[in-house]
Scaffold this motif. Structure first.
Motif, mmCIF file in Angstrom:
data_model
loop_
_atom_site.group_PDB
_atom_site.id
_atom_site.type_symbol
_atom_site.label_atom_id
_atom_site.label_comp_id
_atom_site.label_asym_id
_atom_site.label_seq_id
_atom_site.Cartn_x
_atom_site.Cartn_y
_atom_site.Cartn_z
ATOM 1 N N GLY A 124 0.811 -1.214 0.000
ATOM 2 C CA GLY A 124 0.000 0.000 0.000
ATOM 3 C C GLY A 124 0.842 1.261 0.000
ATOM 4 O O GLY A 124 0.525 2.235 -0.702
ATOM 5 N N VAL A 125 1.908 1.269 0.792
ATOM 6 C CA VAL A 125 2.805 2.437 0.838
ATOM 7 C C VAL A 125 3.472 2.651 -0.518
ATOM 8 O O VAL A 125 3.590 3.796 -0.996
ATOM 9 C CB VAL A 125 3.861 2.252 1.952
ATOM 10 C CG1 VAL A 125 4.954 3.310 1.829
ATOM 11 C CG2 VAL A 125 3.204 2.330 3.322
ATOM 12 N N ILE A 126 3.909 1.563 -1.152
ATOM 13 C CA ILE A 126 4.509 1.681 -2.492
ATOM 14 C C ILE A 126 3.487 2.262 -3.465
ATOM 15 O O ILE A 126 3.804 3.135 -4.290
ATOM 16 C CB ILE A 126 5.013 0.311 -2.979
ATOM 17 C CG1 ILE A 126 6.196 -0.149 -2.114
ATOM 18 C CG2 ILE A 126 5.435 0.382 -4.451
ATOM 19 C CD1 ILE A 126 6.646 -1.567 -2.415
ATOM 20 N N GLY A 127 2.231 1.802 -3.343
ATOM 21 C CA GLY A 127 1.180 2.326 -4.199
ATOM 22 C C GLY A 127 0.970 3.817 -4.014
ATOM 23 O O GLY A 127 0.807 4.566 -4.992
ATOM 24 N N THR A 163 4.680 9.860 -9.223
ATOM 25 C CA THR A 163 4.729 9.502 -10.644
ATOM 26 C C THR A 163 3.367 9.774 -11.272
ATOM 27 O O THR A 163 2.417 10.162 -10.597
ATOM 28 C CB THR A 163 5.094 8.012 -10.851
ATOM 29 O OG1 THR A 163 3.961 7.193 -10.521
ATOM 30 C CG2 THR A 163 6.286 7.602 -9.999
ATOM 31 N N ARG A 164 3.288 9.532 -12.554
ATOM 32 C CA ARG A 164 2.021 9.701 -13.264
ATOM 33 C C ARG A 164 1.342 8.373 -13.551
ATOM 34 O O ARG A 164 0.361 8.317 -14.305
ATOM 35 C CB ARG A 164 2.272 10.449 -14.579
ATOM 36 C CG ARG A 164 2.786 11.869 -14.383
ATOM 37 C CD ARG A 164 2.995 12.557 -15.712
ATOM 38 N NE ARG A 164 3.475 13.925 -15.526
ATOM 39 C CZ ARG A 164 3.748 14.754 -16.529
ATOM 40 N NH1 ARG A 164 3.600 14.345 -17.795
ATOM 41 N NH2 ARG A 164 4.181 15.984 -16.273
ATOM 42 N N LEU A 169 -1.211 1.946 -12.065
ATOM 43 C CA LEU A 169 -0.387 1.059 -11.235
ATOM 44 C C LEU A 169 -0.597 1.366 -9.757
ATOM 45 O O LEU A 169 -0.708 0.449 -8.937
ATOM 46 C CB LEU A 169 1.093 1.226 -11.592
ATOM 47 C CG LEU A 169 2.093 0.449 -10.725
ATOM 48 C CD1 LEU A 169 1.827 -1.047 -10.807
ATOM 49 C CD2 LEU A 169 3.523 0.761 -11.138
ATOM 50 N N ALA A 170 -0.695 2.650 -9.420
ATOM 51 C CA ALA A 170 -0.906 3.038 -8.024
ATOM 52 C C ALA A 170 -2.224 2.492 -7.503
ATOM 53 O O ALA A 170 -2.302 1.963 -6.380
ATOM 54 C CB ALA A 170 -0.871 4.559 -7.899
ATOM 55 N N SER A 199 -5.233 -1.132 -4.139
ATOM 56 C CA SER A 199 -6.358 -2.080 -4.101
ATOM 57 C C SER A 199 -5.911 -3.439 -3.569
ATOM 58 O O SER A 199 -6.605 -4.067 -2.766
ATOM 59 C CB SER A 199 -6.961 -2.238 -5.498
ATOM 60 O OG SER A 199 -7.506 -1.024 -5.953
ATOM 61 N N ILE A 200 -4.750 -3.894 -4.041
ATOM 62 C CA ILE A 200 -4.204 -5.172 -3.543
ATOM 63 C C ILE A 200 -4.009 -5.101 -2.036
ATOM 64 O O ILE A 200 -4.341 -6.042 -1.302
ATOM 65 C CB ILE A 200 -2.877 -5.501 -4.250
ATOM 66 C CG1 ILE A 200 -3.129 -5.873 -5.704
ATOM 67 C CG2 ILE A 200 -2.150 -6.638 -3.527
ATOM 68 C CD1 ILE A 200 -1.856 -6.051 -6.512
ATOM 69 N N SER A 201 -3.487 -3.978 -1.556
ATOM 70 C CA SER A 201 -3.247 -3.806 -0.130
ATOM 71 C C SER A 201 -4.538 -3.874 0.667
ATOM 72 O O SER A 201 -4.652 -4.645 1.643
ATOM 73 C CB SER A 201 -2.541 -2.472 0.120
ATOM 74 O OG SER A 201 -2.384 -2.235 1.499
#
Length: 268
Positions: free
Chosen positions: A22-25, A32-33, A37-38, A43-45
């Protein structure tokens, strides 16, 4: 190696791993744009945390693991040792001893004492080192203090204070138990993995699983931290079993043990 294994396994537990995703997202979203992907990572998190705290899923995964070995009732074999594998602890002098030991450790110890009292003349083996903190008391000794408070004679207790994991506990037990009968007490979820190591060490202990978590009763459809704990147990055991398979192929456990320093059990 031991510390590295603990760090890696901790990071792979469901909650830390999913929070990291989630933090990476969020970082992808902010810096980034790549919005798609975000959104996928976030959502996975969130979905992952929901599923890992949802009882129908967690119980269905944990219960088969716990039911691989049946609860101990009795045996007609002469029993010389009852061994209780250690679990967590904290050292805080403002706590009573029942709060310094983890609930898992207390459950294992109480079951071990119950079985120990069924076999006069047996010895109670308690295992667990002191961890990385320099508080001066091992987990095995802390359990022994509670066992004595519950009426166990200190002369009947043996301590494995240097064993850091289940594999070391198994091979040190083999040096003591030899060809005598022993009952092994640990959490139901860990029992099969523990028996694997004890069999490698040349022992055939009688399983006495305890600390069952996955009831067949459906309690809630609302996510709860209790069921997140169940998923953590499943993940911990599956990683442990994977580590068993890897190390068994790479190392000969008996040769490895023979090269290790022999450690005698302590008494109180």
């Amino acid at each position: 190696m031991f510390i590295l294994k603990k760090i890696i396994s901790a990071l792979l537990m469901p909650l830390p791993f999913l929070l990291l995703v989630g933090v990476i997202g969020l970082c992808v979203l902010w810096f980034t744009r790549r919005k798609k992907l975000a959104s996928i990572l976030v959502s996975i998190s969130l979905i992952g945390i929901f599923l890992c705290s949802f009882q129908p899923l967690t119980t269905s995964l944990l219960r088969p693991l716990e039911q691989e070995n049946t609860a101990f009732v009795s045996t007609t074999k002469p029993i010389s040792y009852v061994m209780v594998l250690g679990s967590g602890q904290v050292i805080d002098k403002t706590f009573p001893i029942t709060s310094e030991l983890s609930p898992t450790a207390i459950t294992r110890l109480v079951e071990g004492i119950r079985i120990f009292r069924m076999y006069p003349g047996a010895k109670l083996i308690l295992s667990g080192y002191g961890g990385m903190a320099s508080h001066g008391i091992s987990h095995a000794r802390l359990m022994a203090h509670l066992a004595i408070a519950l009426g166990v004679d200190k002369r009947d207790i043996l301590l494995f204070e240097s064993t850091k994991d289940t594999k070391e506990e198994a091979f040190q037990a083999a040096d003591v138990v030899k060809d005598k009968n022993m009952i092994l007490v640990t959490s139901a979820s860990q029992m099969s993995r523990a028996l694997y190591y004890f069999h490698q060490a040349g022992l055939q202990p009688i399983a006495a699983p305890t600390n069952f978590k996955a009831s067949n009763q459906m309690r809630s459809l609302i996510p709860d931290s209790t069921y997140l704990t169940q998923m953590e147990i499943v993940e911990h055991e599956r990683l442990g079993q994977l580590w068993q398979r890897i190390t068994s192929k790479l190392l000969n456990p008996k040769i490895e043990h023979q090269q290790a320093e022999k450690v005698k059990p302590e008494t109180l």
